[in-house]
Design a protein around this motif. Structure first.
Motif, short mmCIF file in Angstrom:
data_model
loop_
_atom_site.label_atom_id
_atom_site.label_comp_id
_atom_site.label_asym_id
_atom_site.label_seq_id
_atom_site.Cartn_x
_atom_site.Cartn_y
_atom_site.Cartn_z
N GLY A 164 0.80 -1.21 0.00
CA GLY A 164 0.00 0.00 0.00
C GLY A 164 0.83 1.26 0.00
O GLY A 164 2.06 1.23 -0.08
N SER A 165 0.13 2.39 0.10
CA SER A 165 0.76 3.70 0.05
C SER A 165 0.36 4.55 1.24
O SER A 165 -0.73 4.36 1.81
N LEU A 166 1.22 5.50 1.54
CA LEU A 166 0.95 6.43 2.64
C LEU A 166 1.74 7.70 2.36
O LEU A 166 2.85 7.65 1.81
N ARG A 167 1.18 8.83 2.72
CA ARG A 167 1.91 10.09 2.63
C ARG A 167 1.98 10.73 3.99
O ARG A 167 0.96 10.94 4.64
N VAL A 168 3.19 11.02 4.42
CA VAL A 168 3.38 11.74 5.67
C VAL A 168 3.84 13.16 5.35
O VAL A 168 4.47 13.41 4.33
N SER A 169 3.48 14.05 6.25
CA SER A 169 3.81 15.46 6.07
C SER A 169 4.65 15.95 7.24
O SER A 169 4.57 15.42 8.35
N CYS A 170 5.42 16.96 6.97
CA CYS A 170 6.21 17.63 7.99
C CYS A 170 5.90 19.11 7.91
O CYS A 170 6.28 19.78 6.95
#
Length: 124
Positions: free
Chosen positions: A16-22
């Motif tokens: 799967g996919s995931l996007r993390v932000s900073c």
């Protein structure tokens, strides 16, 4: 100075996919190179990806090259890490970090500011 906060972590299935932000505080975020590191239980913190101040240069750890993409939007004071084709070995706490340079390095000790981290778990 800059303060960093990661968001977007969680549980994802293998493949799967995931996007993390900073997200960063401060009006001069574009002056900072940013990196992502991760640390799995019982292991040392390791480099994942880095991006230059204006996003023109990026580089990756071999283990994530071709699967992860780092990007930034300086107008939003945010750096992203898009993670695709995730593997159980990607399970770790992911940290965003910044340094007042054009481009950062692969070494954690070269960075000055760190977020608290966000947990990412990839289930097999």
């Amino acid at each position: 100075q800059v303060q960093l906060v990661e968001s977007g972590g969680g549980l994802v299935q293998a493949g799967g996919s995931l996007r993390v932000s900073c997200g960063a505080s401060g009006r001069t975020f574009s002056a900072y190179a940013v990196g992502w590191f991760r640390q799995a239980p019982g292991k040392e913190r390791e480099f994942v990806a880095a991006i230059s101040r204006y996003g023109g240069t990026t580089y990756y750890a071999d283990s994530v090259k071709g699967r992860f993409t780092i990007s930034r939007d300086n107008a939003k004071n945010t750096v992203y890490l898009q993670m695709n084709s995730m593997e159980p070995e990607d399970t770790a706490v992911y940290y965003c970090t910044a340094v007042l340079r054009v481009i950062g390095s692969r070494l954690a000790q070269d960075y000055d500011y760190w977020g608290p981290g966000t947990q990412i778990t990839v289930a097999s």
